[in-house]
Motif scaffolding. Structure first.
Motif, mmCIF file in Angstrom:
data_model
loop_
_atom_site.group_PDB
_atom_site.id
_atom_site.type_symbol
_atom_site.label_atom_id
_atom_site.label_comp_id
_atom_site.label_asym_id
_atom_site.label_seq_id
_atom_site.Cartn_x
_atom_site.Cartn_y
_atom_site.Cartn_z
ATOM 1 N N SER A 1 55.222 68.991 13.471
ATOM 2 C CA SER A 1 54.655 69.382 14.756
ATOM 3 C C SER A 1 55.724 69.292 15.839
ATOM 4 O O SER A 1 56.512 68.345 15.859
ATOM 5 N N GLU B 1 55.157 68.568 18.789
ATOM 6 C CA GLU B 1 54.734 67.642 19.833
ATOM 7 C C GLU B 1 54.190 66.352 19.262
ATOM 8 O O GLU B 1 53.712 66.292 18.131
ATOM 9 N N VAL B 2 54.289 65.309 20.085
ATOM 10 C CA VAL B 2 53.809 63.985 19.699
ATOM 11 C C VAL B 2 52.925 63.472 20.832
ATOM 12 O O VAL B 2 53.217 63.712 22.006
ATOM 13 N N HIS B 3 51.832 62.822 20.466
ATOM 14 C CA HIS B 3 50.898 62.268 21.454
ATOM 15 C C HIS B 3 51.066 60.753 21.516
ATOM 16 O O HIS B 3 50.888 60.076 20.512
ATOM 17 N N LEU B 4 51.403 60.251 22.685
ATOM 18 C CA LEU B 4 51.631 58.816 22.867
ATOM 19 C C LEU B 4 50.568 58.167 23.745
ATOM 20 O O LEU B 4 50.697 57.018 24.132
ATOM 21 N N GLU C 1 57.011 55.189 18.109
ATOM 22 C CA GLU C 1 56.475 56.463 17.615
ATOM 23 C C GLU C 1 57.413 57.617 17.970
ATOM 24 O O GLU C 1 57.627 58.525 17.166
ATOM 25 N N LEU C 2 57.935 57.591 19.185
ATOM 26 C CA LEU C 2 58.837 58.647 19.650
ATOM 27 C C LEU C 2 60.095 58.705 18.783
ATOM 28 O O LEU C 2 60.547 59.784 18.399
ATOM 29 N N LYS D 1 60.438 57.767 15.616
ATOM 30 C CA LYS D 1 60.096 58.344 14.314
ATOM 31 C C LYS D 1 59.884 59.857 14.436
ATOM 32 O O LYS D 1 60.336 60.627 13.590
ATOM 33 N N PHE D 2 59.186 60.271 15.492
ATOM 34 C CA PHE D 2 58.916 61.687 15.716
ATOM 35 C C PHE D 2 60.211 62.472 15.891
ATOM 36 O O PHE D 2 60.395 63.537 15.291
ATOM 37 N N ARG E 1 62.052 63.022 12.640
ATOM 38 C CA ARG E 1 61.437 64.107 11.853
ATOM 39 C C ARG E 1 61.762 65.473 12.451
ATOM 40 O O ARG E 1 62.087 66.411 11.735
ATOM 41 N N ILE F 1 56.486 65.944 24.427
ATOM 42 C CA ILE F 1 56.036 64.566 24.297
ATOM 43 C C ILE F 1 54.889 64.368 25.283
ATOM 44 O O ILE F 1 55.084 64.457 26.499
#
Length: 86
Positions: free
Chosen positions: A8, A10-13, A24-25, A27-28, A31, A42
């Motif tokens: 994806s 985008e990542v949701h924090l 989390e950021l 790791k994202f 990837r 983000i």
């Protein structure tokens, strides 16, 4: 190398503490870079600005981040940050 289509952009924090969000950021972004993405979004929400500030400070220290800025109004405005990766 992962397929970009399977990662994806985008990542949701939302709802995380600054520490959890940065974990989390990290790791994202690993990837995203392995998948060859050159632009990510983000989602940190507006709230008190703590996550937005933590995200900006983290991105500023990463050598592979070309530039980053708050998202356009259509992409979430101050509730999201867009980063370009090299």
């Amino acid at each position: 190398v992962m397929e970009a289509a399977r990662v994806s952009p985008e990542v949701h924090l939302l709802g995380l503490t600054a520490e959890e969000a940065i974990h989390e950021l990290e790791k994202f972004l690993d990837r995203a870079r392995m998948a060859g993405l050159d632009r990510v979004r983000i989602i940190h929400g507006k709230g008190t600005g703590v996550l937005r500030k933590a995200v900006a400070e983290y991105l500023a220290r990463q050598p592979y981040v070309v530039r980053f800025s708050l998202a356009s109004p259509e992409e979430g405005g101050t509730g999201a940050t867009v980063a370009e990766l090299n």
